[in-house]
Design an enzyme around this catalytic site. Structure first.
Site, PDB file in Angstrom:
ATOM      1  N   ARG A   1      -0.905   5.659  16.742  1.00  0.00           N
ATOM      2  CA  ARG A   1      -1.183   6.628  15.664  1.00  0.00           C
ATOM      3  C   ARG A   1      -0.809   8.066  15.994  1.00  0.00           C
ATOM      4  O   ARG A   1      -0.203   8.747  15.159  1.00  0.00           O
ATOM      5  CB  ARG A   1      -2.658   6.548  15.230  1.00  0.00           C
ATOM      6  CG  ARG A   1      -3.094   5.190  14.704  1.00  0.00           C
ATOM      7  CD  ARG A   1      -2.124   4.581  13.741  1.00  0.00           C
ATOM      8  NE  ARG A   1      -2.593   3.326  13.181  1.00  0.00           N
ATOM      9  CZ  ARG A   1      -1.829   2.452  12.567  1.00  0.00           C
ATOM     10  NH1 ARG A   1      -0.538   2.685  12.432  1.00  0.00           N
ATOM     11  NH2 ARG A   1      -2.330   1.343  12.076  1.00  0.00           N
TER      12      ARG A   1
ATOM     13  N   ASP B   1       0.818  -1.221   0.000  1.00  0.00           N
ATOM     14  CA  ASP B   1       0.000   0.000   0.000  1.00  0.00           C
ATOM     15  C   ASP B   1       0.847   1.265   0.000  1.00  0.00           C
ATOM     16  O   ASP B   1       0.684   2.148  -0.846  1.00  0.00           O
ATOM     17  CB  ASP B   1      -0.916   0.044   1.226  1.00  0.00           C
ATOM     18  CG  ASP B   1      -2.133  -0.856   1.069  1.00  0.00           C
ATOM     19  OD1 ASP B   1      -2.463  -1.230  -0.085  1.00  0.00           O
ATOM     20  OD2 ASP B   1      -2.752  -1.187   2.097  1.00  0.00           O
TER      21      ASP B   1
ATOM     22  N   ASP C   1      -8.096   4.546  11.933  1.00  0.00           N
ATOM     23  CA  ASP C   1      -6.735   5.084  11.876  1.00  0.00           C
ATOM     24  C   ASP C   1      -6.666   6.407  11.111  1.00  0.00           C
ATOM     25  O   ASP C   1      -5.958   7.322  11.510  1.00  0.00           O
ATOM     26  CB  ASP C   1      -5.788   4.045  11.256  1.00  0.00           C
ATOM     27  CG  ASP C   1      -5.571   2.872  12.201  1.00  0.00           C
ATOM     28  OD1 ASP C   1      -5.558   3.098  13.420  1.00  0.00           O
ATOM     29  OD2 ASP C   1      -5.436   1.731  11.720  1.00  0.00           O
TER      30      ASP C   1
END
Ligand code: ARG
Length: 406
Positions: free
Chosen positions: A94, A15, A123
């Site tokens: 995060r 990704d 997220d």
């Protein structure tokens, strides 16, 4: 984005590799930032891979200690568990990743940061809201949320652009991992009635295969912070992996739950978090020795709110800072040890000590020489029970009064 600089949170996977190329094709100048939060060694040389794909520069940074001390430690003090069960390791990582992206953006003079989150999860919210909280002038770009490519399309794009594509059969699972836990989603797990097969797990043994002998482990706390394991002083960043191994071997630390995402979706989540669950269980136990009944009750409400705001991406907000101040006040006396007995998937408290316990054996003992004044009990009970006695005098007992009224 023509001519603009962007710092991307880079994992080395497909990704975020495609993200790098996507930025390059839009005329942007992408920088890659790989952060070590204790997710284990990357399978490839991430710096080399990012530069090969076309990153203007690539940074690899170790943020494990900062993660442990500034994010995990406060969460342990807060006994933070979303839905009462999920110890929030992804949610805690995060805001730190966003903070590091911002730092890197300042270093290279970028006006954008970027992450590889999809549009369906929590997220993206955490990255975007954290950035808004600490660097409102920066723009956040989420290519995966924008491009609408399917997995096969993405692989095709990668092949066309010389990005290495996984050749082995892809795991059906989507995994996120750091020091404090591992989350496994997707594939067959999306059926909430499907029992996870052993291949899902990496940190925890199958309970039935765990050792037949129980293992006791003693966790030492100072002012709410775990500081030792079996009497050995350790920094939190080292203590957590060590405890992950010990508890995981005994099959402890698995969670299977239906979770309410911030974006409204219910999702089925499998987690492995042996150290996180053990530490929070032990910490709670210690607090039962050191905090008054009132503070314990009130702290339970604070803990729930704390877990929610962590989950919801509100880490760098005034509410979080204010709750931290309350929690820190409660941790001043949280010094002591808790012993857990690990056995075939379970962890049971088998002992606890506190430096300044509110528990008093002299008061509690059934021994006749207890310091508790039993003669004071009768008067206390007379007043405590007065409203109940009064009501019964007027209406009779509640059960008959209800039947009469029907
Ligand atoms: N459901 C958990 C959370 O929201 C874990 C998410 C894992 N993230 C991922 N990209 N696989 O915090």
């Amino acid at each position: 984005m023509q001519g603009e600089k962007v710092v991307l949170a880079y994992s080395g996977g497909l990704d975020t590799s495609v993200c790098l190329k996507w930025f390059e094709q839009r005329g942007a100048e992408p920088y890659a930032l790989y952060l070590d939060l204790g997710q284990g060694e990357p399978a490839v040389d991430v710096k080399k891979k990012a530069l090969n794909i076309g990153a203007a520069d690539a940074f690899v940074r170790d943020a494990r200690a900062e993660f442990a001390d500034e994010y995990v430690a406060p969460a342990i003090k807060a006994n933070a568990m979303y839905g009462g069960r999920y110890p929030l390791f992804t949610a805690l990582g995060r805001p730190l990743i966003a903070k590091k992206l911002v730092e890197a953006a300042r270093e290279v003079g970028a006006e954008n940061i970027a992450h590889g989150s999809t549009g369906k999860g929590n997220d993206q919210v955490r990255f975007d809201v954290t950035t808004a909280s600490i660097a409102p002038d920066l723009k956040v770009v989420a290519p995966v949320r924008e491009w609408g490519m399917s997995r096969p399309e993405e692989m095709e794009f990668a092949r066309e652009n010389g990005i290495p594509v996984p050749t082995t059969k892809e795991s059906p699972y989507s995994v996120d991992e750091n020091l404090f836990g591992r989350s496994i989603e997707a594939g067959p797990l999306e059926d909430p009635d499907h029992e996870p097969t052993p291949d899902v797990f990496e940190m925890t043994a199958e309970p039935e295969d765990a050792p037949d002998e129980p293992r006791h482990v003693e966790i030492g706390f100072e002012k709410g912070l775990p500081t030792s394991l079996d009497g050995r002083e350790m920094a939190l960043v080292d203590l957590i992996p060590a405890l992950n191994v010990i508890a995981g071997e005994h099959g402890f630390g698995r969670i299977d739950m239906i979770e309410d995402r911030l974006v409204g979706i219910k999702s089925r989540e499998i987690y492995e978090a042996p150290a996180a669950l053990a530490l929070i269980q032990a910490h709670r136990e210690l607090e039962s020795m050191t905090l008054t009944k009132d503070v314990l009750r009130f702290k339970a409400q604070v803990e729930q709110r704390y877990a929610e705001l962590t989950y919801d991406g509100l880490w760098f907000t005034p509410l979080k800072a204010a709750l931290d101040a309350f929690i820190d006040e409660t941790q001043k006396t949280a010094t002591g040890t808790v012993r857990l007995k690990l056995y075939k998937g379970s962890a049971t408290v088998s002992g606890r000590t506190a430096e300044k316990p509110l528990y008093s054996q002299d008061l509690a003992t059934y021994d006749p020489n207890s310091t508790f004044d039993e003669s004071a009990a009768a008067g206390f009970i007379a007043l405590w029970g007065l409203p109940a006695r009064q009501w019964a005098g007027v209406h009779g007992d509640v059960e008959s009064a209800r039947q009469k009224a029907e």
